[in-house]
Scaffold this active site. Structure first.
Site, PDB file in Angstrom:
ATOM      1  CE  LYS A 136      -3.115   1.953  12.897  1.00 24.19           C
ATOM      2  NZ  LYS A 136      -3.479   0.603  13.012  1.00 24.19           N
ATOM      3  CB  CYS A 163       1.536  -9.039  19.603  1.00 25.99           C
ATOM      4  SG  CYS A 163       0.532  -8.334  18.286  1.00 25.99           S
ATOM      5  CG  HIS A 218      -1.348  -5.778  15.276  1.00 30.67           C
ATOM      6  ND1 HIS A 218      -0.154  -5.433  15.867  1.00 30.67           N
ATOM      7  CD2 HIS A 218      -1.166  -5.631  13.945  1.00 30.67           C
ATOM      8  CE1 HIS A 218       0.723  -5.103  14.930  1.00 30.67           C
ATOM      9  NE2 HIS A 218       0.138  -5.213  13.759  1.00 30.67           N
ATOM     10  CG  HIS A 225      -0.447  -0.042   2.530  1.00 32.05           C
ATOM     11  ND1 HIS A 225       0.466   0.893   2.977  1.00 32.05           N
ATOM     12  CD2 HIS A 225      -0.653  -0.882   3.579  1.00 32.05           C
ATOM     13  CE1 HIS A 225       0.782   0.652   4.230  1.00 32.05           C
ATOM     14  NE2 HIS A 225       0.124  -0.443   4.614  1.00 32.05           N
ATOM     15  CE  LYS A 228      -6.553  -6.331   3.429  1.00 34.40           C
ATOM     16  NZ  LYS A 228      -6.343  -7.765   3.416  1.00 34.40           N
ATOM     17  CB  CYS A 251       4.026  -6.561  17.266  1.00 33.01           C
ATOM     18  SG  CYS A 251       2.792  -5.379  17.787  1.00 33.01           S
ATOM     19  CG  HIS A 280       4.024  -1.408   2.497  1.00 29.78           C
ATOM     20  ND1 HIS A 280       2.766  -1.844   2.177  1.00 29.78           N
ATOM     21  CD2 HIS A 280       4.246  -1.787   3.775  1.00 29.78           C
ATOM     22  CE1 HIS A 280       2.251  -2.483   3.218  1.00 29.78           C
ATOM     23  NE2 HIS A 280       3.117  -2.462   4.203  1.00 29.78           N
ATOM     24  CB  CYS A 328      -1.668  -6.001  20.504  1.00 29.50           C
ATOM     25  SG  CYS A 328      -0.770  -4.906  19.393  1.00 29.50           S
TER      26      CYS A 328
HETATM   27  N1  MSP Z   1       9.013  -7.008   7.908  1.00 31.64           N
HETATM   28  C1  MSP Z   1       9.177  -5.889   8.761  1.00 31.64           C
HETATM   29  C2  MSP Z   1      10.491  -5.193   8.485  1.00 31.64           C
HETATM   30  C3  MSP Z   1      11.711  -6.048   8.590  1.00 31.64           C
HETATM   31  S1  MSP Z   1      13.145  -5.177   8.162  1.00 31.64           S
HETATM   32  C4  MSP Z   1      14.388  -6.165   8.628  1.00 31.64           C
HETATM   33  C5  MSP Z   1       8.031  -4.892   8.555  1.00 31.64           C
HETATM   34  N2  MSP Z   1       7.369  -5.000   7.423  1.00 31.64           N
HETATM   35  S2  MSP Z   1       6.064  -4.147   7.031  1.00 31.64           S
HETATM   36  O1  MSP Z   1       5.703  -4.639   5.726  1.00 31.64           O
HETATM   37  O2  MSP Z   1       5.083  -4.254   8.048  1.00 31.64           O
HETATM   38  O3  MSP Z   1       6.450  -2.640   6.988  1.00 31.64           O
HETATM   39  C6  MSP Z   1       7.488  -2.140   6.224  1.00 31.64           C
HETATM   40  C7  MSP Z   1       7.572  -0.627   6.279  1.00 31.64           C
HETATM   41  O4  MSP Z   1       6.381   0.017   5.803  1.00 31.64           O
HETATM   42  C8  MSP Z   1       7.789  -0.125   7.687  1.00 31.64           C
HETATM   43  O5  MSP Z   1       8.973   0.650   7.686  1.00 31.64           O
HETATM   44  C9  MSP Z   1       6.604   0.716   7.980  1.00 31.64           C
HETATM   45  O6  MSP Z   1       6.936   1.812   8.738  1.00 31.64           O
HETATM   46  C10 MSP Z   1       6.138   1.155   6.594  1.00 31.64           C
HETATM   47  N3  MSP Z   1       4.742   1.562   6.672  1.00 31.64           N
HETATM   48  C11 MSP Z   1       3.648   0.757   6.797  1.00 31.64           C
HETATM   49  N4  MSP Z   1       2.536   1.550   6.938  1.00 31.64           N
HETATM   50  C12 MSP Z   1       2.863   2.872   6.917  1.00 31.64           C
HETATM   51  C13 MSP Z   1       2.170   4.111   6.987  1.00 31.64           C
HETATM   52  N5  MSP Z   1       0.853   4.183   7.161  1.00 31.64           N
HETATM   53  N6  MSP Z   1       2.901   5.256   6.894  1.00 31.64           N
HETATM   54  C14 MSP Z   1       4.247   5.230   6.679  1.00 31.64           C
HETATM   55  N7  MSP Z   1       4.924   4.089   6.608  1.00 31.64           N
HETATM   56  C15 MSP Z   1       4.280   2.890   6.786  1.00 31.64           C
HETATM   57  O7  MSP Z   1       7.812  -4.065   9.428  1.00 31.64           O
END
Ligand code: MSP
Length: 512
Positions: free
Chosen positions: A301, A133, A153, A22, A304, A136, A25, A150
């Site tokens: 926030k 969790c 979540h 999304h 889904k 997390c 990411h 949590c």
């Molecule tokens: N798998 C772990 C990271 C392991 S690194 C050794 C993880 N993955 S994640 O897919 O959940 O998230 C990856 C990144 O996306 C995180 O840095 C997270 O901060 C970022 N974001 C997810 N949602 C976000 C927002 N709503 N806003 C900004 N960044 C966001 O964590």
């Protein structure tokens, strides 16, 4: 962050594949891509690593929910999707690491053994009794819970009692604090550094790094009935992705990472656990961990259940990927929190992009066609201050890029665009054409040359737009051969070269 020895190694977190990417990411990845492109412009040996985090219980649950019996084929399918979305978005990663790949498993094995060999007491057997969790992928304390759930979540954590291997994180408290204090650039921005410092100082405890009851994951060396805790394995991707354990020469060329880009939610893993792991294994620490903030969507926030998850492909499909890149980096201060709104994006498209940038280019090229039959005029004796002013602008630009202040980079460019637009209104070329040809030469040359610099400044953030600008200025082939220093020198537009005015850079969307 400046490059070390002419190389620049930047990473994103590796993403969980229990869902598709999304906009959150995409944000981390766009920032990494911008940095990678900027350092490539500088002629550095750049390596941009991204990938997928596959040994997580979340993925296993998602696979089961999707009706997959074979977890690996679900992971293959989902990881393939992430990779293709990132490619479709034009992200220029140099490698894509998957934690179910053999090269990663080898690296993790080597790393675990290195810790044991260097510090035999740092990995010890113990019993873990507590809460976990899955959302997390972290052990949680009862005091972290709200109504027994949590707070992130909204699920009750699982109660766990099992034999685990532990990593003696607490043994690294003083070393970590000393490193943070003597390397102020290590954790950025500063507010995050203070947060992590106080966690390390007051709360950090040894951490369980294996699971007895879980089936999916990388086996513990010499005790394969246990699998390694997903974060302990995932962090090692930053090493395995550049050859640790499989290609030592490449690893030595690229390590240490110049910057790990992460969201603020995963800063403790990156600034406490990860450096301690590296110290234990005898591997140099990364030079910087930069944590960006989180953004909401229209004030809420992103989730889904609220149905407000933004798909980057949809936004890029409508406005173009460069618009999305511009918006993310301009609207949300990098390092702070922000909000994503399609309404704001449409406003910025119309005002900043179509109006300030698109119209300016169109106006200047139209005047070049009209007054000079599409040929670049002489510089009319030049504007004495222009080269110095432009050089100063480049210095400000470099400083902002070095501290990942993308909004300041874009502000600087837009300040100049607005000045150019105002300048045209003030000097009135349509009057000059009648009474002062020499002054007109000077004005038009200045604007064309300035737009060439703007295109270079935009290139890391808006690569497609920059290329279109070079095309319309009629200089694409020549600019492509220039070094960074040549590109930044004043006077790159050659007298009599032919411009090639094209379609507006940012068409009105009704016209699209
Ligand atoms: N798998 C772990 C990271 C392991 S690194 C050794 C993880 N993955 S994640 O897919 O959940 O998230 C990856 C990144 O996306 C995180 O840095 C997270 O901060 C970022 N974001 C997810 N949602 C976000 C927002 N709503 N806003 C900004 N960044 C966001 O964590």
């Amino acid at each position: 962050m400046a490059a070390t020895n002419g190389k620049f190694y930047v990473t994103t977190p590796i993403y969980y594949v229990n869902d598709t990417p999304h906009i959150g990411h995409t944000y981390t990845s766009v920032a990494a891509d911008t940095l990678a492109r900027y350092h490539r412009c500088r002629g550095e040996d750049v390596f941009y690593l991204t990938g997928t985090d596959e040994n997580s219980q979340k993925n296993v649950e998602a696979a089961e929910k999707a009706g997959y019996q074979d977890i690996q084929s679900y992971l293959d399918m989902m990881s393939g999707k992430w990779r293709s979305v990132f490619s479709e978005l034009g992200l220029t990663f140099d490698d894509f690491i998957r934690t179910t790949e053999e090269r990663h498993k080898k690296a993790v094995d080597k790393f675990w053994r290195a810790v044991k060999a260097n510090n035999p007491d740092d990995i010890y057997l113990g019993e873990y009794v507590g809460l976990y969790c899955v959302g997390c992928e972290a052990f949680v304390n009862r005091s972290d819970l709200v109504d027994g759930k949590c707070p992130i979540h909204k699920k009750e954590p699982k109660a766990i009692k099992e034999k685990n291997y532990f990593f003696r994180l607490s043994a690294y408290r003083q070393k970590l604090l000393a490193h943070i204090d003597s390397h102020p650039e290590f954790i950025q921005p500063e507010a995050r550094r203070n947060e992590v410092r106080s966690y390390i100082d007051k709360f950090m405890e040894d951490v369980s790094i294996s699971r007895e009851t879980m089936k999916w994951g990388i086996p513990v060396p010499d005790d394969p009935k246990n699998v390694i805790y997903v974060w302990f394995d995932a962090l090692i991707n930053y090493l395995s992705g550049i050859g640790y354990g499989t290609d030592e020469a490449r690893f030595r060329r690229l390590w240490p990472a110049d910057v790990h880009l992460v969201g603020k939610d995963i800063i403790k893993f990156h600034c406490a656990l990860w450096p301690a792991m590296l110290m234990a294994a005898g591997v140099e620490l990364p030079r910087q961990v930069f944590a960006h903030g989180f953004f909401t969507v229209d004030g809420d926030k992103m989730s889904k259940s609220l149905g407000n998850v933004v798909d980057p492909l949809v936004v890029a499909g409508k406005y173009g990927m460069d618009t999305l890149r511009f918006f993310l980096l301009r609207e949300i201060p990098f390092g702070g929190d922000g909000d994503f709104s399609m309404k704001r994006l449409a406003e910025r498209y119309a005002n900043d992009l179509a109006n300030d940038l698109g119209n300016l280019l169109h106006r200047v090229l139209s005047m070049t066609e009209k007054y000079y039959e599409g040929k670049v005029p002489s510089d009319g004796g030049g504007c004495p201050d222009a080269p110095k002013d432009q050089e100063e602008a480049w210095q400000t630009y470099d400083k902002a890029m070095a501290v990942l202040d993308f909004a300041a980079v874009l502000d600087l460019i837009w300040e100049h665009l607005r000045w150019d637009n105002k300048h045209i209104d003030e000097v009135k070329p349509w009057v000059l054409v009648k009474n002062d040809r020499k002054e007109l030469d000077k004005v038009i040359y200045y604007l064309l040359e300035h737009l060439r610099h703007v295109a270079w400044m935009l290139k890391p953030v808006m690569p497609v737009v920059a290329e279109k600008m070079f095309d319309q200025l009629g200089i694409a082939a020549g600019e492509a051969k220039k070094t960074w220093d040549e590109a930044r020198a004043w006077g790159g537009m050659r007298e009599n070269a032919t411009i090639s005015k094209g379609m507006p850079l940012f068409p009105r969307l009704e016209d699209k």
